[in-house]
Design an enzyme around this catalytic site. Structure first.
Site, PDB file in Angstrom:
ATOM      1  CB  THR A 214      11.869   7.255  -0.910  1.00 46.17           C
ATOM      2  OG1 THR A 214      12.056   5.845  -0.784  1.00 46.17           O
ATOM      3  CG2 THR A 214      13.068   7.864  -1.623  1.00 46.17           C
TER       4      THR A 214
ATOM      5  CB  VAL B 247       9.297   5.806   8.991  1.00 44.00           C
ATOM      6  CG1 VAL B 247      10.233   6.115  10.154  1.00 44.00           C
ATOM      7  CG2 VAL B 247       8.009   5.194   9.519  1.00 44.00           C
TER       8      VAL B 247
ATOM      9  NE  ARG C  84      10.951   2.055  -6.530  1.00 42.79           N
ATOM     10  CZ  ARG C  84      10.721   1.425  -5.391  1.00 42.79           C
ATOM     11  NH1 ARG C  84      10.653   0.110  -5.352  1.00 42.79           N
ATOM     12  NH2 ARG C  84      10.552   2.102  -4.274  1.00 42.79           N
TER      13      ARG C  84
ATOM     14  CB  CYS D 180       3.942   2.947  16.075  1.00 43.56           C
ATOM     15  SG  CYS D 180       3.068   1.693  15.137  1.00 43.56           S
TER      16      CYS D 180
ATOM     17  CB  SER E 260       0.309   7.381   9.134  1.00 44.85           C
ATOM     18  OG  SER E 260       0.191   7.488  10.530  1.00 44.85           O
TER      19      SER E 260
ATOM     20  CD  GLU F 207       1.439  -2.920  15.519  1.00 50.96           C
ATOM     21  OE1 GLU F 207       2.132  -3.269  14.531  1.00 50.96           O
ATOM     22  OE2 GLU F 207       1.518  -1.788  16.025  1.00 50.96           O
TER      23      GLU F 207
ATOM     24  CG  HIS G  78      -1.005   3.810  16.853  1.00 50.00           C
ATOM     25  ND1 HIS G  78      -1.534   4.152  15.634  1.00 50.00           N
ATOM     26  CD2 HIS G  78       0.057   2.988  16.578  1.00 50.00           C
ATOM     27  CE1 HIS G  78      -0.834   3.564  14.663  1.00 50.00           C
ATOM     28  NE2 HIS G  78       0.133   2.864  15.203  1.00 50.00           N
TER      29      HIS G  78
END
Lengths: 345, 345, 345, 345
Positions: free
Chosen positions: B10, B13, B37, B148, B178, B201, B237
């Site tokens: 959901t 990604v 959920r 990414c 995103s 990152e 990116h």
């Protein structure tokens, strides 16, 4: 009050000069000059004013003059926001005519006898005026401020170089839209986009940083490599800086050097000098362009995320400064204040 | 057709996995799993679908299952778009149960016996599966793709390292929204702003690049220093890369190495492999995020502005890649295609 | 100095209250209260401060209290920036305990005995307090300000209604991101996008405008139809307004009515009252969100493009106001100043 | 294949024409013409191509011709993306020379004998060509498409007018940047901003809608009042529409009318006709500009939030369409397909 003219008064940097000089304690704008298209008309009629504050009333009614020392008379100094191609000759004409020209244009920045001032970093370069006057036989003078991204970079590099010695610098910029003037960057080119290119910007950063951080007549021995990029922010250039050091330094020592740093403008308590030329933010996600660009009324460079960089054998950090204030008109005005302090005006 | 499950279906990604697998020639999504959920409900009821293309019809009606190999049965492989904290154990459970798990999660990327694949760069790392199965006594396996920004960086570094030898790398990123998932970055934090911080990152880029560009069991000898920044772009990116080289190289030779570069996926003509893993743009202002991110249907890395860098003693250039395709789900699917080519699926 | 508490002090509107009350000539923030998550901690530790100006020093160190009149004591008035669900009961508790509550929450706005004040438009509604106290047997009181988009709309409608009579109003809004609070709108939902929906906003505009522009106990006879949209601006709601008039009016007469308009706050020279509640811009492309939102320090509504509308049988124009100042905390503070002028505080 | 010329080929709409005609089943671009600045050069050298897809190869090498029927020869039809001032005479010259000119320019839209086509709404207006040829003694003809915002508005109004009768329309637009061409809107004018003004746009919407929804020789009896605004979206015009109806209608009946609506292009299965000219979204927050603009490959208008409007005595709803496809080049191509179906080409 000293009377100041603004050359290139209708463009973006010209507008910022006029805005920042409004209610300045020492200088008042008594003349504005711009390209032929505008001469003879009232400033408020020709300036496509783009700032949220209104045009200062006494400037609004000034007649726009030709960019020529014969037309722009009875002024104590001249601020130049001219485009480089026009600035080259026009600024020389004014200097020859006896004016002190405080310029934001790039034309004369790299002339060996012209001070390229970011005054907290290299106040002593003002002395080049003597050489300039002697060589060029001018009663006036030209003093320049740095390219916007260089102004932001060179301030925090100064205390690092003084305390730890710099061997080389890598810098990657995220620059604001106002740096391109108006209309400048088309909206279709920047919404949901990054443009990894700004004409001549990398070359300017590389050579101007060396000149500022060197001795008056000799560039710094370290070199800078820049990669410059335009992002969708209105004002404020943010820069990722990687520095190789001569002497090892912990991030905390570098932060300490930043915080202790003051320059001559602070000591002289010049009106446009920010209380701290370098402001350190300690949050992990600061400085941020919109939140921090007005620090010190746009005259401070805000740094953060100072961290060890074993790959670079030194430190890396983020620096942010307001490109049209510290990086252009604000620095020009601070330069003029230095010149007055030194009795050149 | 091989049956595939998507775990974490959901999220952003997960949605991209489902979108890219729609009409895939080899794989079809036959099961979706997500957090408690959502379980028991139809996928279309619980996924806050954020893509302009509609939910593929056959997936829309799938019942969302628990993230558990006992619930997700009869599948030939499992794509994991789970958050790192959940992924760690869940992926092991699936591998233990005999599934091949193709994961976008960071949890197992740095495990020495888990392939971290950017397959044009290190196809041979697949062989780590043997070691993994032996050591962990699994009939299944875990294979991961890179973070990414690492996926974008490591592709162009590969031919440079092969042909000229890399001594060190400095990289500064301008990363899309995103990358933070949904809702992710608040709009108030990014309009007219840059955020110079993305949690973990820089560490990921530094260590994952070394693993990918090393031998299967030994990281590359060169090191990477990263500075990561979030900008107001939706996808893509963009990275400013500075590389110190072992052997001198003219920019034209580096461009040539980029253009000649193909990997095993191209040779095998895998369905998701782009014709060229690296696409060179020669304009002075490209690649640009919005204009170039979909090159090779989002699987190519686009490079440009390859220039000499005497300060770095090497070259500098710009690289751009689509963060949710090459940098996440697209790379995962390409990895699965590699595994099928190698008969692991 | 009167002592004020801010309830809901950590949220976006709470922060604006604190910012605007800093150096206020009459009120000082002496207590802050927020949800349980924050109580017992220092304000500066729990507020994710999102404003470019720093947290006022004396507020930074306040301990965050429970939202409860037993905890928030010794204050002369209470500003409420609580979410509607919490506000309903909490504000009643404070009023019962004798506090004057100046609220930005929607919970009690439409209660017939609660003033819904946009004070230049309906200063006389303050008198509802008498009715409220009598009916509810409170020694305190609740006074509310309007929903942000209503505050912007109702100011220019007031002089139009007074001078020409309004038959009906159609309004279409372009609302800023800060209206949704923090984190509010996800960046992925608004970059390169417009969202044509804001929960409950149209209903609020329709009924609150009628209440404000009616008599204290009777809504205005004209009706409003609204369509509300979110756009990628940080602050400032811009509204396209179409008004059917009872009596014909040339645009110039309407402009004239706008310019002549002053309210009781101007006559009383209240500290937060802008010099002109309505500022008219005559350029063809103004007001613009970013350029005009700070007019009157965010308290003026700026109008422009007043033109004949034969289709609507009246006029159409553009209105712009700062949603967190005139549309929230600024209006709340002005309301408190009115209450003090009327001796309710 | 029919040979088509594109006039004004280097501008934004010219580029979209070329992109959409690439691989068109009936038409191929065999000539491109542009202003003197470009003539004699290759198209790829002069077009500052701004689309993510590359220039179609066969067009890239075409020599740019003068805008003159003597230069642009051997073509079966001409698409005009000329600016209005140039279009006026140039299009007449081509029509006089025997060409069918399918124009996006505004110059001839309101000529009583020139069809202003949004073909699902007024296919029968094609018949005006007979009158035009007779009156002007042309063997060619001029056919125009509507202004972008009108194209979006007039489609959903058509079935409403047919089924319930329209008395009047109020519309407020939120228009994309590409509507202003390139470079068009300056980025400094739109980041964190809304501009409530688009030159001539309101007048165009008001009169063009009437012409499209009237009989071939008589405008519709109802009137339109528009307020037009520019927002920071790249493509897609979103419009808030308020309609007074002759006959009462529940929202569900209006939705039903939208969904049943098809035009002649759908019946003829023309290549560029979308399956549904109007697509209804039932979510409370749709259509959204970025998510929905490519519906029907940019040729559908997406509507949503259809709701009762007692104030307007009718309904209100949101409409969204792609301004450079349905609102410009796409509609032009659909018009050309209609002309071919009617044997005018």
């Amino acid at each position: 009050m000293l009377k100041a003219a603004v050359l290139g008064a209708t463009g973006m940097v010209g507008q910022i000069f006029i805005q920042l000089l409004n209610r300045h304690p020492w200088f008042e704008v008594s003349a504005v000059a711009a390209s032929e298209r505008s001469t003879g008309l009232k400033y408020s009629e020709v300036a496509k004013w783009k700032l949220p504050t209104p045009i200062p009333e006494d400037v609004a009614d000034l007649e726009v003059l030709e960019i020529n020392p014969k037309e722009v008379k009875d002024v104590d100094l001249v601020f130049s926001a001219l485009p480089a191609d026009v600035a080259e000759k026009a600024e020389e004409d004014f200097a020859k005519a006896g004016c002190v020209v405080v310029s934001n244009a790039s034309s004369h920045r790299m002339d060996p006898d012209v001070p390229l001032l970011n005054p907290e970093a290299n106040y002593d370069h003002i002395s080049l005026i003597e050489q300039q006057r002697k060589k060029r036989k001018w009663s006036g003078a030209i003093v320049t401020n740095a390219n916007c991204s260089t102004a932001v970079l060179s301030l925090p590099l100064k205390p690092i170089d003084t305390e730890f010695g710099i061997k080389r610098v890598i810098v990657s910029t995220m620059q604001a839209l106002s740096g391109a003037g108006y209309p400048g960057v088309a909206s279709l080119d920047i919404v949901d986009n990054v443009i990894p290119f700004i004409q001549n910007e990398e070359e300017k950063m590389q050579r101007e940083t060396q000149k500022i951080l060197g001795a008056p007549s000799k560039p710094a021995s370290f070199e800078v490599s820049a990669s410059c990029h335009r992002v969708a922010a209105l004002d404020g250039h943010l820069e990722a800086v990687f520095v190789e050091l001569k002497h090892e330094a912990e991030p905390e020592s570098v932060v300490d050097a930043f915080e202790r740093f003051v320059g001559e403008p602070q000591k002289l308590e010049l009106p446009t000098a920010p209380p701290k030329p370098i402001v350190v933010r300690r949050e992990e996600d600061r400085p941020q362009t919109r939140l921090d660009r007005m620090e010190g009324r746009g005259m401070s460079v805000v740094v953060g995320r100072v961290r060890n960089d074993p790959v670079m054998k030194g430190v890396k950090f983020i620096a942010l400064g307001h490109n049209t204030i510290r990086g252009a008109a604000g620095c020009g005005i601070l330069n003029a204040e230095c010149l007055k302090a030194k009795k050149y005006i």
